[in-house]
Design a protein around this motif. Structure first.
Motif, PDB file in Angstrom:
ATOM      1  N   TRP A   7     -21.417 -12.719  39.730  1.00  0.00           N
ATOM      2  CA  TRP A   7     -20.920 -14.087  39.929  1.00  0.00           C
ATOM      3  C   TRP A   7     -21.240 -14.529  41.350  1.00  0.00           C
ATOM      4  O   TRP A   7     -21.420 -13.686  42.241  1.00  0.00           O
ATOM      5  N   GLN A  12      -7.630 -21.437  38.476  1.00  0.00           N
ATOM      6  CA  GLN A  12      -7.360 -20.031  38.120  1.00  0.00           C
ATOM      7  C   GLN A  12      -6.246 -19.444  38.985  1.00  0.00           C
ATOM      8  O   GLN A  12      -5.444 -18.641  38.517  1.00  0.00           O
ATOM      9  N   GLY A  37      -9.952  -7.472  36.195  1.00  0.00           N
ATOM     10  CA  GLY A  37     -10.804  -8.651  36.379  1.00  0.00           C
ATOM     11  C   GLY A  37     -10.292  -9.437  37.570  1.00  0.00           C
ATOM     12  O   GLY A  37      -9.909 -10.595  37.459  1.00  0.00           O
ATOM     13  N   ALA A  38     -10.284  -8.787  38.725  1.00  0.00           N
ATOM     14  CA  ALA A  38      -9.606  -9.327  39.909  1.00  0.00           C
ATOM     15  C   ALA A  38     -10.396 -10.417  40.603  1.00  0.00           C
ATOM     16  O   ALA A  38      -9.869 -11.108  41.481  1.00  0.00           O
ATOM     17  N   GLY A  98     -16.029  -6.278  37.434  1.00  0.00           N
ATOM     18  CA  GLY A  98     -17.355  -5.788  37.065  1.00  0.00           C
ATOM     19  C   GLY A  98     -18.490  -6.409  37.858  1.00  0.00           C
ATOM     20  O   GLY A  98     -19.613  -5.914  37.820  1.00  0.00           O
ATOM     21  N   SER A  99     -18.219  -7.500  38.572  1.00  0.00           N
ATOM     22  CA  SER A  99     -19.268  -8.161  39.354  1.00  0.00           C
ATOM     23  C   SER A  99     -19.278  -7.576  40.769  1.00  0.00           C
ATOM     24  O   SER A  99     -18.245  -7.561  41.451  1.00  0.00           O
ATOM     25  N   SER A 136     -16.241  -2.042  38.314  1.00  0.00           N
ATOM     26  CA  SER A 136     -16.472  -1.334  37.042  1.00  0.00           C
ATOM     27  C   SER A 136     -16.297  -2.302  35.882  1.00  0.00           C
ATOM     28  O   SER A 136     -15.485  -3.229  35.943  1.00  0.00           O
ATOM     29  N   ASP A 137     -17.009  -2.031  34.825  1.00  0.00           N
ATOM     30  CA  ASP A 137     -16.741  -2.696  33.547  1.00  0.00           C
ATOM     31  C   ASP A 137     -15.374  -2.219  33.067  1.00  0.00           C
ATOM     32  O   ASP A 137     -15.119  -1.001  33.018  1.00  0.00           O
ATOM     33  N   THR A 176      -5.897 -12.127  34.577  1.00  0.00           N
ATOM     34  CA  THR A 176      -5.911 -13.589  34.511  1.00  0.00           C
ATOM     35  C   THR A 176      -7.355 -14.095  34.461  1.00  0.00           C
ATOM     36  O   THR A 176      -8.199 -13.663  35.248  1.00  0.00           O
ATOM     37  N   ALA A 177      -7.590 -14.977  33.508  1.00  0.00           N
ATOM     38  CA  ALA A 177      -8.872 -15.705  33.398  1.00  0.00           C
ATOM     39  C   ALA A 177     -10.083 -14.787  33.216  1.00  0.00           C
ATOM     40  O   ALA A 177     -11.178 -15.120  33.663  1.00  0.00           O
ATOM     41  N   TRP A 190     -14.148 -13.271  28.676  1.00  0.00           N
ATOM     42  CA  TRP A 190     -15.526 -12.911  29.025  1.00  0.00           C
ATOM     43  C   TRP A 190     -15.928 -11.588  28.382  1.00  0.00           C
ATOM     44  O   TRP A 190     -17.054 -11.116  28.552  1.00  0.00           O
ATOM     45  N   ILE A 191     -14.985 -10.934  27.697  1.00  0.00           N
ATOM     46  CA  ILE A 191     -15.253  -9.634  27.067  1.00  0.00           C
ATOM     47  C   ILE A 191     -15.147  -9.846  25.557  1.00  0.00           C
ATOM     48  O   ILE A 191     -14.103 -10.293  25.062  1.00  0.00           O
TER      49      ILE A 191
HETATM   50  C1  LIG Z   1     -12.898 -16.354  36.065  1.00  0.00           C
HETATM   51  S1  LIG Z   1     -12.951 -14.841  36.932  1.00  0.00           S
HETATM   52  C2  LIG Z   1     -11.213 -14.496  37.150  1.00  0.00           C
HETATM   53  C3  LIG Z   1     -10.935 -13.716  38.409  1.00  0.00           C
HETATM   54  C4  LIG Z   1      -9.464 -13.654  38.831  1.00  0.00           C
HETATM   55  N1  LIG Z   1      -8.650 -12.929  37.901  1.00  0.00           N
HETATM   56  C5  LIG Z   1      -8.923 -15.049  39.044  1.00  0.00           C
HETATM   57  O1  LIG Z   1      -8.055 -15.470  38.250  1.00  0.00           O
HETATM   58  O2  LIG Z   1      -9.381 -15.720  39.971  1.00  0.00           O
HETATM   59  C6  LIG Z   1     -13.426 -13.684  35.683  1.00  0.00           C
HETATM   60  C7  LIG Z   1     -13.759 -12.327  36.247  1.00  0.00           C
HETATM   61  O3  LIG Z   1     -13.864 -11.399  35.177  1.00  0.00           O
HETATM   62  C8  LIG Z   1     -14.840 -10.449  35.556  1.00  0.00           C
HETATM   63  N2  LIG Z   1     -15.299  -9.754  34.344  1.00  0.00           N
HETATM   64  C9  LIG Z   1     -15.850 -10.297  33.236  1.00  0.00           C
HETATM   65  N3  LIG Z   1     -16.149  -9.333  32.346  1.00  0.00           N
HETATM   66  C10 LIG Z   1     -15.766  -8.153  32.894  1.00  0.00           C
HETATM   67  C11 LIG Z   1     -15.802  -6.804  32.471  1.00  0.00           C
HETATM   68  N4  LIG Z   1     -16.322  -6.456  31.277  1.00  0.00           N
HETATM   69  N5  LIG Z   1     -15.325  -5.856  33.297  1.00  0.00           N
HETATM   70  C12 LIG Z   1     -14.821  -6.182  34.522  1.00  0.00           C
HETATM   71  N6  LIG Z   1     -14.753  -7.452  34.981  1.00  0.00           N
HETATM   72  C13 LIG Z   1     -15.221  -8.428  34.182  1.00  0.00           C
HETATM   73  C14 LIG Z   1     -15.930 -11.280  36.208  1.00  0.00           C
HETATM   74  O4  LIG Z   1     -16.794 -10.512  36.988  1.00  0.00           O
HETATM   75  C15 LIG Z   1     -15.100 -12.286  36.989  1.00  0.00           C
HETATM   76  O5  LIG Z   1     -14.860 -11.870  38.297  1.00  0.00           O
END
Ligand SMILES: C[S@@+](CC[C@H](N)C(=O)[O-])C[C@H]1O[C@@H](n2cnc3c(N)ncnc32)[C@H](O)[C@@H]1O
Length: 251
Positions: free
Chosen positions: A6, A18, A41-42, A65-66, A87-88, A104-105, A109-110
């Motif tokens: 990202w 978010q 997903g921080a 994961g990014s 990590s994923d 959150t949010a 994406w998964i």
């Molecule tokens: C919209 S952001 C939300 C970040 C944070 N929780 C917030 O509310 O601001 C979504 C996040 O999910 C992460 N993400 C998506 N798929 C993932 C996966 N399979 N493993 C780890 N992180 C993942 C992305 O890299 C991204 O940082």
């Protein structure tokens, strides 16, 4: 293993919605202050930062994961109280079970929620809380249909015709059933309409919603794609978000 990257700097500045949603989700977590909490997903760590305020004697594990997002979170959060892991989530392993998972949010994406919930259950101690919010059934339906209509125009079609699905916007009943199957007791699961006007709509669309589309377009088509979607959205830009929430505990 990392997932798709990202634009962390941009996300950090546009993710006001978010952050507001995240604060609401955090308010549902019951904490004494000495627990170990996983933020699944921080992102850049903005919501993690407010989780940490609730953990004066505890520890936070912030996973994303990014690589760019995890790096930004590492810069933001104090290393003595937070472990940031890139990590994923689907393959995440931790040395000890955690007391709570907040997310959150992220989970829309998964695509495989069965595998995701099974993994979160494996990381939690018995009785541990699982409190989350993500895009749910009907999320940004209008924005998505505009994205699809613009994608099918001759200028964009050859690049975007076969890009597949990026998001899983699950419904309440399917989610409740999945959580129970994965080993959770669910005290609440609900959809919440959240129409949103982001502070910088064009950058928000570019960094958050349409980023996976733009990755498939040559750079010279990014601006025309965003112009076309913004023209269709009209003024003011209102994004028809639907948030899926749940409060659960590991059995
Ligand atoms: C919209 S952001 C939300 C970040 C944070 N929780 C917030 O509310 O601001 C979504 C996040 O999910 C992460 N993400 C998506 N798929 C993932 C996966 N399979 N493993 C780890 N992180 C993942 C992305 O890299 C991204 O940082």
């Amino acid at each position: 293993m990392a997932t798709r990257d990202w634009n962390a700097d941009s996300y950090d500045s546009v993710s006001v919605p978010q952050q507001e949603w995240g604060a609401g989700v955090l308010a549902r977590l019951s904490l004494r202050g000495d627990e170990t909490v996983l933020d699944a997903g921080a992102g850049t760590g903005r919501v993690s930062e407010i989780v940490l305020e609730r953990l004066p004697r505890g520890h936070l594990i912030a996973v994303d994961g990014s690589q760019s997002m995890a790096q930004r979170a590492r810069e933001r959060l104090p290393a003595d109280r937070v472990s940031v892991i890139c990590s994923d989530l689907l393959t995440l392993e931790l040395p000890e079970p955690v007391d709570a998972v907040i997310s959150t949010a992220t989970f829309h994406w998964i695509l495989d929620h069965d595998a995701l919930f099974a993994r979160m259950r494996a990381l939690l101690r018995e009785g541990g809380q699982f409190v989350a919010q993500c895009g749910g059934e009907g999320n940004i339906a209008r924005v998505r249909s505009i994205g699809e209509a613009v994608s099918s125009r001759p200028t964009f079609r050859e690049h975007l015709a076969a890009i597949g699905e990026f998001w899983h916007y699950a419904g309440v009943e399917a989610t409740r059933e999945r959580l129970v199957r994965a080993g959770f007791d669910v005290s609440a699961c609900w959809l919440q309409p959240a129409p949103t006007t982001p502070p910088a709509p064009r950058e928000f669309l570019e960094t958050v919603i349409f980023a996976p589309y733009l990755e498939h377009l040559p750079a010279e088509l990014h601006a025309p794609f965003l112009d076309a979607t913004l023209a269709e959205l009209g003024q003011p830009v209102v994004l028809d978000y639907q948030r899926l929430n749940w409060d659960a505990r590991a059995r």
